[in-house]
Design a protein around this motif. Structure first.
Motif, PDB file in Angstrom:
ATOM      1  N   TYR A  65     -64.210  12.182  -6.500  1.00 26.30           N
ATOM      2  CA  TYR A  65     -64.123  11.674  -5.076  1.00 26.30           C
ATOM      3  C   TYR A  65     -65.414  12.080  -4.478  1.00 26.30           C
ATOM      4  O   TYR A  65     -66.065  11.545  -3.694  1.00 26.30           O
ATOM      5  N   SER A 120     -61.053   9.599   3.469  1.00 26.62           N
ATOM      6  CA  SER A 120     -59.703  10.134   3.070  1.00 26.62           C
ATOM      7  C   SER A 120     -59.709  10.977   1.903  1.00 26.62           C
ATOM      8  O   SER A 120     -58.728  11.928   1.689  1.00 26.62           O
ATOM      9  N   LEU A 121     -60.244  10.512   0.932  1.00 25.47           N
ATOM     10  CA  LEU A 121     -60.334  11.426  -0.411  1.00 25.47           C
ATOM     11  C   LEU A 121     -61.072  12.718  -0.289  1.00 25.47           C
ATOM     12  O   LEU A 121     -60.580  13.679  -0.741  1.00 25.47           O
ATOM     13  N   VAL A 123     -61.336  14.345   2.352  1.00 27.77           N
ATOM     14  CA  VAL A 123     -60.681  15.230   3.408  1.00 27.77           C
ATOM     15  C   VAL A 123     -59.290  16.152   2.816  1.00 27.77           C
ATOM     16  O   VAL A 123     -58.802  16.791   3.216  1.00 27.77           O
ATOM     17  N   SER A 124     -58.971  15.284   1.527  1.00 26.98           N
ATOM     18  CA  SER A 124     -57.807  15.921   1.022  1.00 26.98           C
ATOM     19  C   SER A 124     -58.106  17.244   0.272  1.00 26.98           C
ATOM     20  O   SER A 124     -57.224  17.861  -0.262  1.00 26.98           O
ATOM     21  N   TYR A 126     -58.788  20.865  -0.202  1.00 26.01           N
ATOM     22  CA  TYR A 126     -58.369  21.879   0.618  1.00 26.01           C
ATOM     23  C   TYR A 126     -59.190  22.951   0.688  1.00 26.01           C
ATOM     24  O   TYR A 126     -59.772  23.492  -0.412  1.00 26.01           O
ATOM     25  N   TYR A 131     -66.827  19.360   2.262  1.00 31.34           N
ATOM     26  CA  TYR A 131     -65.858  18.051   2.297  1.00 31.34           C
ATOM     27  C   TYR A 131     -65.475  17.723   3.700  1.00 31.34           C
ATOM     28  O   TYR A 131     -65.380  16.641   4.083  1.00 31.34           O
ATOM     29  N   SER A 132     -64.979  18.747   4.289  1.00 32.99           N
ATOM     30  CA  SER A 132     -64.579  18.564   5.766  1.00 32.99           C
ATOM     31  C   SER A 132     -65.473  17.926   6.598  1.00 32.99           C
ATOM     32  O   SER A 132     -65.414  17.047   7.376  1.00 32.99           O
TER      33      SER A 132
END
Length: 186
Positions: A65, A120-121, A123-124, A126, A131-132
């Motif tokens: 991702y 969306s990928l 942000v998933s 954790y 990535y955020s």
């Protein structure tokens, strides 16, 4: 015998004229970035670059991702950046016969969907700040591309040009010829 009140003959002529005004000389126009499409392109370029940097600074950037997001953001950065340069120097106006609006409409619509998927990928993932941040810039780019696609749809439907002006005028004339039946004697 013709009925009273109805014309014997009715003719309507509609004339549509269109004139395209473009300047084919190459010139730098910094005022383009103050227009709505110019602002959207600057936002798209900046969000794409900042999203790419965020993914590359994150840990695990080479997972699927992260690589997908990097690919999406770099294609968007280069395509939109080159297009911004073409608009700034009025090269789009020079080659006005190319369907720029339709090409941009396709790209903006497709990239809005790609950014929705890529953001969306990422942000998933954790607990990963890189990535955020990339997801934030990706969603911002997605909205900018969606708004740009909407504006391009309206421009294509109106028959507009990417740069330059097209004036379409419509003139309708009607001619009515009435044939009066002969009067009968008293």
């Amino acid at each position: 015998m013709a009925e009273v009140g109805f014309p014997g003959q009715h003719t309507t002529t509609t004339t549509v004229t269109s004139s395209t005004t473009v300047q084919t000389n190459i010139r730098f126009d910094p005022a383009y970035v103050q227009t709505a499409p110019g602002v959207l392109k600057v936002i798209q370029v900046m969000c794409s670059l900042l999203g790419f940097i965020s993914v590359q600074a994150a840990s695990y950037q080479y997972r699927g991702y992260g690589s997908f997001y990097s690919w999406i953001s770099m294609i968007a950065f280069w395509f939109t950046g080159i297009l911004l340069g073409l608009y700034l120097f009025h090269l789009v106006e020079k080659f006005y016969k190319i369907p720029w609006l339709k090409m941009e409409l396709g790209f903006c619509g497709l990239w809005a969907l790609f950014y929705l998927l890529a953001s969306s990928l990422v942000v998933s993932v954790y607990n990963n700040a890189g990535y955020s941040a990339a997801a934030f810039f990706g969603f911002a780019a997605m909205f900018a591309y969606a708004i740009d696609a909407f504006l391009k749809i309206r421009a294509v439907q109106a028959g507009g040009l990417a740069q330059g002006t097209r004036v379409v005028s419509k003139q309708t004339t009607s001619a009515v010829t009435v044939t009066t039946p002969p009067r009968e004697g008293y």
